[in-house]
Design a protein around this motif. Structure first.
Motif, PDB file in Angstrom:
ATOM      1  N   VAL A  57       0.849  -1.202   0.000  1.00  0.00           N
ATOM      2  CA  VAL A  57       0.000   0.000   0.000  1.00  0.00           C
ATOM      3  C   VAL A  57       0.882   1.249   0.000  1.00  0.00           C
ATOM      4  O   VAL A  57       0.651   2.195  -0.755  1.00  0.00           O
ATOM      5  CB  VAL A  57      -0.970   0.004   1.209  1.00  0.00           C
ATOM      6  CG1 VAL A  57      -1.627   1.357   1.389  1.00  0.00           C
ATOM      7  CG2 VAL A  57      -2.022  -1.080   1.046  1.00  0.00           C
ATOM      8  N   SER A  58       1.912   1.216   0.853  1.00  0.00           N
ATOM      9  CA  SER A  58       2.831   2.348   0.939  1.00  0.00           C
ATOM     10  C   SER A  58       3.536   2.584  -0.398  1.00  0.00           C
ATOM     11  O   SER A  58       3.628   3.711  -0.870  1.00  0.00           O
ATOM     12  CB  SER A  58       3.861   2.084   2.038  1.00  0.00           C
ATOM     13  OG  SER A  58       4.885   3.030   1.993  1.00  0.00           O
ATOM     14  N   GLU A  60       2.509   1.588  -3.315  1.00  0.00           N
ATOM     15  CA  GLU A  60       1.503   1.984  -4.304  1.00  0.00           C
ATOM     16  C   GLU A  60       1.216   3.481  -4.187  1.00  0.00           C
ATOM     17  O   GLU A  60       1.155   4.192  -5.191  1.00  0.00           O
ATOM     18  CB  GLU A  60       0.212   1.183  -4.078  1.00  0.00           C
ATOM     19  CG  GLU A  60      -0.784   1.311  -5.217  1.00  0.00           C
ATOM     20  CD  GLU A  60      -1.997   0.423  -5.007  1.00  0.00           C
ATOM     21  OE1 GLU A  60      -3.108   0.958  -5.080  1.00  0.00           O
ATOM     22  OE2 GLU A  60      -1.821  -0.785  -4.766  1.00  0.00           O
ATOM     23  N   LYS A  61       1.081   3.967  -2.939  1.00  0.00           N
ATOM     24  CA  LYS A  61       0.857   5.397  -2.725  1.00  0.00           C
ATOM     25  C   LYS A  61       2.049   6.207  -3.219  1.00  0.00           C
ATOM     26  O   LYS A  61       1.890   7.258  -3.840  1.00  0.00           O
ATOM     27  CB  LYS A  61       0.612   5.681  -1.242  1.00  0.00           C
ATOM     28  CG  LYS A  61      -0.776   5.322  -0.776  1.00  0.00           C
ATOM     29  CD  LYS A  61      -0.966   5.652   0.690  1.00  0.00           C
ATOM     30  CE  LYS A  61      -2.353   5.239   1.183  1.00  0.00           C
ATOM     31  NZ  LYS A  61      -2.502   5.445   2.618  1.00  0.00           N
ATOM     32  N   LYS A  62       3.244   5.702  -2.909  1.00  0.00           N
ATOM     33  CA  LYS A  62       4.471   6.383  -3.323  1.00  0.00           C
ATOM     34  C   LYS A  62       4.539   6.448  -4.851  1.00  0.00           C
ATOM     35  O   LYS A  62       4.833   7.501  -5.420  1.00  0.00           O
ATOM     36  CB  LYS A  62       5.673   5.615  -2.755  1.00  0.00           C
ATOM     37  CG  LYS A  62       7.000   6.310  -2.891  1.00  0.00           C
ATOM     38  CD  LYS A  62       8.045   5.485  -2.167  1.00  0.00           C
ATOM     39  CE  LYS A  62       9.442   5.950  -2.453  1.00  0.00           C
ATOM     40  NZ  LYS A  62      10.461   5.094  -1.851  1.00  0.00           N
ATOM     41  N   GLN A  64       2.021   6.194  -6.961  1.00  0.00           N
ATOM     42  CA  GLN A  64       0.944   7.070  -7.440  1.00  0.00           C
ATOM     43  C   GLN A  64       1.345   8.535  -7.290  1.00  0.00           C
ATOM     44  O   GLN A  64       1.135   9.341  -8.193  1.00  0.00           O
ATOM     45  CB  GLN A  64      -0.349   6.791  -6.668  1.00  0.00           C
ATOM     46  CG  GLN A  64      -1.543   7.552  -7.209  1.00  0.00           C
ATOM     47  CD  GLN A  64      -2.826   7.199  -6.471  1.00  0.00           C
ATOM     48  OE1 GLN A  64      -2.858   6.297  -5.653  1.00  0.00           O
ATOM     49  NE2 GLN A  64      -3.875   7.919  -6.773  1.00  0.00           N
ATOM     50  N   SER A  65       1.947   8.863  -6.156  1.00  0.00           N
ATOM     51  CA  SER A  65       2.398  10.229  -5.909  1.00  0.00           C
ATOM     52  C   SER A  65       3.461  10.640  -6.933  1.00  0.00           C
ATOM     53  O   SER A  65       3.431  11.749  -7.459  1.00  0.00           O
ATOM     54  CB  SER A  65       2.948  10.341  -4.489  1.00  0.00           C
ATOM     55  OG  SER A  65       3.492  11.611  -4.271  1.00  0.00           O
TER      56      SER A  65
END
Length: 197
Positions: A57-58, A60-62, A64-65
């Motif tokens: 998740v981390s 994926e967020k990174k 995406q960012s």
């Protein structure tokens, strides 16, 4: 002898019973240990799965960012290219004005730039050669209105368009390149509002 056999038999039976008890206890201990080990393995696996899930998740967020940042940068660069192109076309439009409109534009610019002093106006070679006959008189009228005097020099300067004003040691660069550079922020804001407001 029968007594010895009986005692031996009894000892054997007792030993077998004790061995069976020990084996049974060992089997129970092994079962319990196996169950405990399986529980620990499940707990470790669940913890590892949770860590992996959080990490995914981390990440994926990174990712995406980073993608969003890259998209913003691409958009910003594209907008900047468009703005640069618009400003370049605007400057070229000034340079390509017909002679009358071009020199009328120079007179308007001169009205803003001339000083209450005696000065010299310098043009590039192309502009000097195509200067209308009445331009110097019109330029002098603008200078007089602003409290000064002005003559158009026969010397030329290496600029794209516009002019250079000299008042003694003071030089005012009113070339189109210099004016666009000097007013870049304001021009960029205007273009931004026109294109994306």
């Amino acid at each position: 002898m029968a007594g010895i056999e009986s005692i031996t038999k009894e000892i054997n039976l007792e030993a077998e019973k004790e061995a069976a008890g020990i084996i049974s206890a060992a089997e129970e201990a092994a079962k319990s240990l196996k169950a405990k080990t399986e529980e620990e393995c499940k707990s470790i696996k669940a913890e590892a799965d949770e860590k992996i899930s959080k990490k995914l998740v981390s990440e994926e967020k990174k990712t995406q960012s980073q993608c969003e940042q890259a998209q913003k940068l691409i958009m910003l660069n594209a907008k900047q290219e468009i703005i640069d192109d618009v400003l370049c076309k605007a400057k070229n439009k000034l340079l390509l004005l017909d002679t009358k409109d071009y020199f009328d534009t120079l007179l308007k610019l001169l009205d803003k730039q001339s000083q209450a002093d005696k000065g010299v106006l310098l043009l590039n070679e192309k502009d000097l050669s195509r200067m209308p006959e009445d331009f110097e008189k019109s330029a002098q009228a603008v200078a007089t209105k602003n409290g000064g005097m002005l003559e158009v020099s026969k010397d030329t300067v290496n600029i794209d368009g516009g002019f250079i004003l000299k008042y003694g040691n003071i030089e005012i660069n009113s070339s189109f390149d210099a004016l666009f550079e000097e007013n870049e922020e304001e021009l960029v804001d205007i273009v931004n509002k026109m294109l994306w407001a």
